[in-house]
Design a protein around this motif. Structure first.
Motif, PDB file in Angstrom:
ATOM      1  N   LEU A  49       0.857  -1.180   0.000  1.00 28.98           N
ATOM      2  CA  LEU A  49       0.000   0.000   0.000  1.00 28.98           C
ATOM      3  C   LEU A  49       0.889   1.224   0.000  1.00 28.98           C
ATOM      4  O   LEU A  49       2.105   1.124   0.180  1.00 28.98           O
ATOM      5  N   PHE A  50       0.293   2.399  -0.187  1.00 29.17           N
ATOM      6  CA  PHE A  50       1.049   3.629   0.007  1.00 29.17           C
ATOM      7  C   PHE A  50       0.118   4.689   0.583  1.00 29.17           C
ATOM      8  O   PHE A  50      -1.111   4.587   0.499  1.00 29.17           O
ATOM      9  N   LEU A  51       0.724   5.694   1.187  1.00 34.90           N
ATOM     10  CA  LEU A  51      -0.007   6.777   1.823  1.00 34.90           C
ATOM     11  C   LEU A  51       0.208   8.074   1.046  1.00 34.90           C
ATOM     12  O   LEU A  51       1.264   8.286   0.448  1.00 34.90           O
ATOM     13  N   ALA A  52      -0.788   8.922   1.059  1.00 34.60           N
ATOM     14  CA  ALA A  52      -0.661  10.263   0.494  1.00 34.60           C
ATOM     15  C   ALA A  52      -1.728  11.119   1.153  1.00 34.60           C
ATOM     16  O   ALA A  52      -2.652  10.609   1.798  1.00 34.60           O
ATOM     17  N   ARG A  53      -1.601  12.416   0.980  1.00 34.80           N
ATOM     18  CA  ARG A  53      -2.612  13.325   1.515  1.00 34.80           C
ATOM     19  C   ARG A  53      -3.766  13.464   0.530  1.00 34.80           C
ATOM     20  O   ARG A  53      -3.701  13.029  -0.622  1.00 34.80           O
ATOM     21  N   LEU A  54      -4.833  14.107   1.001  1.00 35.61           N
ATOM     22  CA  LEU A  54      -6.061  14.159   0.218  1.00 35.61           C
ATOM     23  C   LEU A  54      -5.878  14.832  -1.136  1.00 35.61           C
ATOM     24  O   LEU A  54      -6.564  14.482  -2.101  1.00 35.61           O
ATOM     25  N   TRP A  55      -4.956  15.804  -1.228  1.00 32.90           N
ATOM     26  CA  TRP A  55      -4.772  16.499  -2.504  1.00 32.90           C
ATOM     27  C   TRP A  55      -4.373  15.541  -3.626  1.00 32.90           C
ATOM     28  O   TRP A  55      -4.571  15.836  -4.796  1.00 32.90           O
ATOM     29  N   PHE A  56      -3.792  14.399  -3.256  1.00 27.66           N
ATOM     30  CA  PHE A  56      -3.323  13.447  -4.266  1.00 27.66           C
ATOM     31  C   PHE A  56      -4.474  12.960  -5.141  1.00 27.66           C
ATOM     32  O   PHE A  56      -4.287  12.699  -6.335  1.00 27.66           O
ATOM     33  N   LEU A  57      -5.658  12.849  -4.557  1.00 30.96           N
ATOM     34  CA  LEU A  57      -6.816  12.387  -5.324  1.00 30.96           C
ATOM     35  C   LEU A  57      -7.253  13.422  -6.354  1.00 30.96           C
ATOM     36  O   LEU A  57      -8.031  13.118  -7.254  1.00 30.96           O
ATOM     37  N   GLU A  58      -6.746  14.649  -6.210  1.00 31.49           N
ATOM     38  CA  GLU A  58      -7.028  15.696  -7.180  1.00 31.49           C
ATOM     39  C   GLU A  58      -5.740  16.108  -7.877  1.00 31.49           C
ATOM     40  O   GLU A  58      -5.541  17.262  -8.220  1.00 31.49           O
ATOM     41  N   SER A  59      -4.850  15.144  -8.093  1.00 34.51           N
ATOM     42  CA  SER A  59      -3.533  15.445  -8.638  1.00 34.51           C
ATOM     43  C   SER A  59      -3.591  16.008 -10.053  1.00 34.51           C
ATOM     44  O   SER A  59      -2.617  16.588 -10.525  1.00 34.51           O
TER      45      SER A  59
END
Length: 587
Positions: A105-115
């Motif tokens: 798996l990997f982690l990212a912040r919410l902005w990533f979904l709107e990259s």
């Protein structure tokens, strides 16, 4: 997102009462070393930190402590020049995480979904075998990420059920209610544990259906663990979770925002019959944050939690196994592919170090710096703006020697993928920006919480007096370049000027973002808007078009004059306006 898309495998395993498993939240960069040319082989002393080092050390500790399994949750890396210059771009994260290291798996912040808003295509990161774990984001079926985001990661080897709550950059805004999200997901894990036979099933329906069923001899007990990426302290969050009928076994605050928890020391919290472990620490790219979990037999709880952090730069020779050597060799091949995409974009005189790795020296937060002059000159040139500015805390890196300037030098200086943002504001709001900057900043080479308020500028001349009261204001003179007069002239309060900065200042860097977007009240002002143009691209284009060597020097753009004690104030009250003139609130 339907949770049943990620049904866990409940075929269980017999567990010893003292089984130990390891959890590591990794912020390590993809490569070992700051530069693309670092870490030529496993014996190279420039090999520092990196995911290969973290993976090898995790294997070493798993063997030393006889841990049955390790789960590593890596943070998406978009800071290193490697991710900016490799032919795969940001998607190289998946190549390393999944194909090389076999992580799950990997982690990212919410902005990533709107990259898409950053001008970056991350379609290659979409993989069912390497899902993005964000628990408080709802991806609709129409969202291209809907099949590749998990709200809970059920790790088969450790029996840990991971929840990851995040916030959008530094705004403090979560996409879904943090507490309600956690409670609902904890209830779901509890339900799964009932169905697996780990805990008694109190549901009337299931009790009736199962009353004639044979009880399974193997019981899978999922251990709920919450990873918190929250950047704003929520006073009652831990107490609310502990009071919930199904509390987590462990809460990990890896941003160290909770002042009630002593950093680096796990503590078991209790309330009535409920208990949970809590751990707070500050994550970082050079940290090896080993969390040792001792499981309780046939229970979804933890008997003990031990936190053993190490500095990745202290990686011992004894941990360099054959897999580590092989990983470094493969990363070298991929780094060379990125290096070949590192063209010369211009020439300059020497740029000295902007910031040390330990952040004990931060040149661009102490006042004017050469790096700030270059980047703001470039953004002003690229947008034909009247002035440009950037927050001093953005500048990093070791600098570069006189001669050729390469793309990698720019990404080492500012490792953030921010776009250029432009707009139009009045002289009044320029005063607000600059007066806040010089009044709030500490002007220190040492890293301080307010140090990043220093604005590096182009097209402006700021004079301030650090001896003045910040509550009154330290700005004593403010001028802007006038190309017609070929001179710097005083700002006109209601004149409209075009500005350029980075997208972080336009969206998220309080209070600059409010001044540039929502608090505009002078006719002709236009809120800042992002261009599909990274600031590093603007600097590359600027240097490529100079046709001469860029001279890195200090020009007096920011000047501390301790002989002037009268601050300038462009705000007005209603009493200042003559009859018939409009009044604008100074707030």
């Amino acid at each position: 997102m339907d949770l049943d898309l990620f049904e866990p495998d409940n075929s269980a395993i017999g567990e010893s009462s003292e089984e130990e498993v390891h959890l590591i939240v990794s912020f390590a960069s993809l490569l070992s070393g700051r530069r693309l040319t670092d870490c030529q082989n496993a014996e190279d002393p420039s090999c520092s930190s990196g995911v290969a080092t973290l993976a090898a050390w995790s294997r070493h500790y798993a063997s030393e402590y006889n841990a049955s399994a390790t789960i590593i949750a890596p943070r998406f890396d978009y800071f290193h020049p490697f991710t900016q210059q490799h032919p795969l771009g940001w998607d190289v994260n998946r190549l390393v995480f999944q194909e090389l290291l076999g992580w799950k798996l990997f982690l990212a912040r919410l902005w990533f979904l709107e990259s898409d808003n950053t001008g970056r295509n991350v379609e290659g990161m979409q993989s069912r075998d390497l899902p993005l774990l964000i628990s408080n984001a709802i991806a609709s079926p129409a969202d291209p990420w809907s099949r590749y985001v998990e709200q809970i990661h059920f790790d088969e080897e450790t029996s840990v059920a991971l929840i990851h709550i995040s916030e959008d950059v530094d705004s403090g805004d979560a996409a879904a209610g943090t507490l309600s999200t956690c409670k609902n997901l904890l209830d779901y894990i509890h339900r799964v544990n009932q169905q697996s036979g780990c805990i008694p099933n109190t549901s009337p329906y299931d009790s009736y259906v199962n009353q004639t069923s044979e009880t399974t001899s193997d019981k899978r007990c999922w251990i709920p663990v919450i990873l918190s990426d929250l950047t704003v302290y929520r006073e009652t969050l831990l107490d609310d979770l502990l009071s919930h009928e199904n509390p987590p076994a462990l809460f990990v605050d890896y941003n160290a925002v909770d002042p009630t928890l002593k950093s680096g020391e796990p503590v078991q919290l209790t309330k009535g019959d409920s208990s949970m472990w809590a751990l707070s620490y500050r994550s970082g790219s050079r940290l090896f944050p080993l969390i040792r979990l001792t499981k309780e037999n046939d229970k979804p709880t933890l008997k003990d939690v031990v936190y053993e952090p190490q500095d990745l730069r202290d990686f011992p020779e004894t941990a360099k196994d054959a897999t580590y050597v092989s990983d470094i060799e493969q990363l070298r091949v991929w780094a060379d592919a990125a290096s070949s995409n590192d063209p010369v974009i211009g020439q300059s005189t020497e740029f000295v170090r902007a910031k040390t790795d330990d952040r004990l020296f931060v040149r661009c937060e102490a006042g004017e710096c050469e790096h700030g002059n270059l980047f703001t000159d470039a953004m002003r040139w690229a947008t034909n703006a009247d002035f440009a500015f950037e927050n001093g805390g953005a500048y990093n890196g070791p600098g570069w020697p006189a001669g050729d300037v390469r793309v990698s030098n720019l990404w080492e200086t500012i490792p953030f993928a921010n776009n250029v943002c432009e707009g139009y504001i009045s002289g009044l709001n320029i005063w607000k920006l600059t007066n806040h900057s010089v009044s709030a900043a500490t002007f220190s080479f040492a890293n301080t919480p307010e140090g990043g308020n220093v604005l590096q500028v182009s097209g402006l001349r700021l004079t301030y007096n650090t001896l003045l009261d910040p509550a009154v204001g330290k700005l004593v003179d403010l001028k802007i370049w006038n190309s017609t007069q070929d001179a710097f002239v005083p700002i006109e309060r209601l004149k409209i000027y075009k500005f350029a900065t980075n997208s972080y200042n336009c969206c998220c860097n309080d209070p600059f973002n409010d001044i540039l977007t929502t608090n505009l009240n002078v006719p002709g002002e236009v809120p800042g808007y992002d261009l599909p143009y990274l600031e590093q691209e603007a600097v590359a284009d600027y240097l490529s078009n100079l046709n001469e060597t860029y001279v890195a020097e200090l020009e007096g753009r920011l000047f501390n004059d301790t002989t002037k004690f009268v601050n300038i104030d462009l705000s007005q009250s209603e009493d200042d306006c003559s009859e018939g003139f409009q009044y604008w609130s100074p707030s």
